[in-house]
Structures are given as C-alpha cells and as structure tokens.
Scaffold this active site. Structure first.
Site, short mmCIF file in Angstrom:
data_model
loop_
_atom_site.label_atom_id
_atom_site.label_comp_id
_atom_site.label_asym_id
_atom_site.label_seq_id
_atom_site.Cartn_x
_atom_site.Cartn_y
_atom_site.Cartn_z
N ALA A 34 -2.02 2.56 -4.76
CA ALA A 34 -1.71 3.98 -4.63
C ALA A 34 -1.77 4.38 -3.15
O ALA A 34 -1.58 3.55 -2.27
CB ALA A 34 -2.68 4.80 -5.48
N THR A 73 2.27 3.49 -6.91
CA THR A 73 2.38 3.98 -5.54
C THR A 73 1.63 5.31 -5.47
O THR A 73 0.93 5.68 -6.41
CB THR A 73 3.86 4.13 -5.12
OG1 THR A 73 3.93 4.44 -3.72
CG2 THR A 73 4.57 5.21 -5.92
N VAL A 106 0.86 -1.17 0.00
CA VAL A 106 0.00 0.00 0.00
C VAL A 106 0.90 1.23 0.00
O VAL A 106 1.87 1.30 0.76
CB VAL A 106 -0.93 0.03 1.23
CG1 VAL A 106 -1.86 1.25 1.17
CG2 VAL A 106 -1.75 -1.25 1.32
N CYS A 107 0.60 2.19 -0.88
CA CYS A 107 1.31 3.46 -0.90
C CYS A 107 2.82 3.25 -1.03
O CYS A 107 3.28 2.50 -1.89
CB CYS A 107 0.92 4.26 0.34
SG CYS A 107 1.31 6.02 0.30
N SER A 108 3.62 3.88 -0.17
CA SER A 108 5.07 3.79 -0.27
C SER A 108 5.62 2.43 0.14
O SER A 108 6.83 2.21 0.08
CB SER A 108 5.73 4.89 0.56
OG SER A 108 5.29 4.85 1.90
#
Length: 333
Positions: free
Chosen positions: A165, A132, A112-114
């Site tokens: 993202a 991301t 998830v994300c970074s």
C-alpha cells in the site's frame, strides 16, 4: 548464514522519497545488526535509476543512484519498485523492457505504493493479486482488469511478487522480506531499532474509519461520519442517516459518496470492520460480544464481513494479529 543477497531499488524523477528510503533503511538496519554479531553481510543494497544522473524526488530531495539500469549487469535477488509520480516511468519503453528482463532473473519482485502501476504496465502483475495506495486502488482495478486488486491490505504476496500500500507500508513489506530471509526475531529487532510501533502483517487493513471521517470537508455531512464511527450499534440504514441531516435518502446517498468516496452502506460496513479489528487485536472479548459492540448483529455476520474484505475469519485474525500491550511496548522500546 547464506550468501549476501543483492537488493535493488528503482528510483526515478518524481519518486516518493519514503517509498525508497523506508525499505532501504530496513535492509540496511538488518545488515548492521547481523554485522554486529560478526556474521557476513546479509544484503548488498543498490539504488538504480533510468540514467546515472541524480533523481529528484517529489519532495525535492536529490538522490544519486549507484548505477543506471543500463550499467547494472549482475542480477538482483530482490528488486523493489518505489512509487510516486510514475507516469513517465510507465511510458518509458527502456525501463519497461528492463523490468521484464529483471523479472525473469530475480528471486523476488516488489512494489511500494503506485509502483504497482509500473509493474502492471510491464505485464508483470497479470492474473495476480495486488494492492496499492488506498487512493488509487480503483484506478488500478479499472486500468488493469486482469488483476485481482485487494483494496485494504497493507501488502499482498502472490508467489514471488509482492505489492504494498502507500508510503510507510513499504517498511512493513521490507520487514516481511527480512523475516523471510533472516527470521522473525531479527525482523522484530529491526522494527525496534526503527521505532516502528508494530510490525504489521500484510493482512491488516489500510482503511481507518477515524481518518476517513476526519477527511470529510465542511458541509452538511461534516459531523456525520464521526457520529457513525461513535455509534456503530445504532440503526445506520440510509433512511435514518438521511433523516439525521435532513436530506432525502437518494440525495443523501449521492452527496455522501461524493464527499467520502464510499456509499453510506459501504462506509458503515468498513467502520464496523475497522472497530472489530481493533478490538480483536487489543482485547480478549468473545466474538459475539465484539460483533454486538460493533453493530454487526451476530458473530456470523461479522465472520462473513471479515472473510469478504480481509479473506480471513475473526478467529484466525485474532490468532495472527492479537497483541498484548506490554508486547507492543517492548517492540517500540
């Protein structure tokens, strides 16, 4: 019903709390709904961390992991790496070795994300498509040139590896994983219980022209991005936009990119694409009409833009993402 699937979520100091708790709530809610039917639990959820001590999220929330990575022996079915302040985890050789070992044992690996940076640093995204948070897609691309970074997607699946993202997109990703395991109807029921307005498929874009326009700081360009979004059928060539704010085209292009992070042409293209997506999702207008209203000039130009940015053509986008207002309301009830 298949055997209980073990879902692991990696936490660490500086983790973004919603990156962790969003997916956790999806799997937990799916489990409760299945249990209400009198069926065996579909998931066993476990939060693991580099050590057994509580981790402190980037918002200050303290989370007590179920186990340290060293103590975790049984294999996971699905392992999710949350995002946040990931620099220390990226440099932690013990965590990196553990991830590479887990990757050989799990059925699905996700971030998830970074969290994508953590997977990439471990070499687990090499040669794959990934995404991301929109604010760091360029950094991900520069730092790991062996990846194919998709900057707009809510989430990306490449074989058994999933990347998503920013922040709330972890919920979308987890819903997709639940749908794979337990079916479309159950995933939609989970979305309703979590009061998610719409279970967004991965191909949708995380770019919003309205949010991008509102993010421009005070200055000579403050009102221009919002004017562009409201006037997509106008001639939005750099020369005309520069004249509107009384700048030379060269100086205007430099200032616009500094303030928005995009060139004027790229911002206009993204804004037109964003508007076309909304019209295809929410209405039944013909493709030529949508293309004209959004300033593409022709349905063919719109088709090429969709294919380039979203890897899908408008007719398929509408088939996948179109929703009737009453259907969306029922999902959020």
């Amino acid at each position: 019903m298949s055997a209980t699937r073990r879902v692991g979520l990696l936490a660490f100091d500086g983790v973004q709390s919603l990156d962790l708790t969003g997916p956790l709530e999806v799997f937990a809610t799916a489990g409760k709904l299945v249990a209400d039917r009198g069926e065996p639990a579909p998931y066993a959820i476990e939060v693991v961390a580099p050590t057994a001590r509580p981790v402190v999220t980037n918002s200050g929330l303290r989370i007590v992991p179920d186990a340290s990575i060293a103590a975790r022996r049984r294999p996971f079915d699905t392992l999710i790496i949350a995002g946040g302040n990931v620099e220390r985890v990226m440099l932690d050789r013990t965590v990196q070795r553990w991830l590479r070992g887990q990757a050989r044992r799990v059925r699905r690996l996700a971030s998830v994300c970074s969290g994508a940076f953590v997977l990439a640093e471990a070499g687990l995204l090499r040669g794959r498509r990934a995404t991301t948070h929109w604010a760091t897609v360029n950094l991900l691309r520069r730092r790991y040139p062996d990846l194919e970074v998709e900057p707009d997607a809510i989430f990306v699946r490449d074989g058994d590896v999933f990347t998503s993202a920013g922040v709330t997109s972890g919920i979308d990703l987890a819903l997709a994983l639940v749908e794979d395991d337990l079916g479309h109807a159950l995933a939609l029921e989970v979305a309703r219980w979590l009061v998610v307005f719409l279970k967004r498929p991965g191909g949708q874009s995380q770019f919003s022209s309205h949010l991008a326009a509102q993010a421009v700081p005070p200055g000579p360009l403050k009102d221009l991005p919002e004017w562009i979004v409201a006037n997509l059928r106008a001639d939005l060539a750099v020369e005309h936009l520069a004249a509107r704010v009384a700048m030379s085209p060269r100086h205007f292009a430099r200032v616009f990119r500094r303030e928005t992070g995009l060139t004027p042409a790229k911002f206009v293209e993204r804004a037109r694409l964003d508007a076309a997506r909304r019209q295809l999702e929410e209405g039944a207008l013909g493709f030529a009409t949508v293309a004209d209203r959004c300033g593409f000039g022709s349905a063919e130009q719109m088709r090429r833009t969709f294919a380039r940015h979203l890897h899908i053509v408008p007719v398929d986008y509408r088939r996948h993402f179109h929703r009737r207002p009453e259907a969306a309301f029922r999902r959020s009830a």
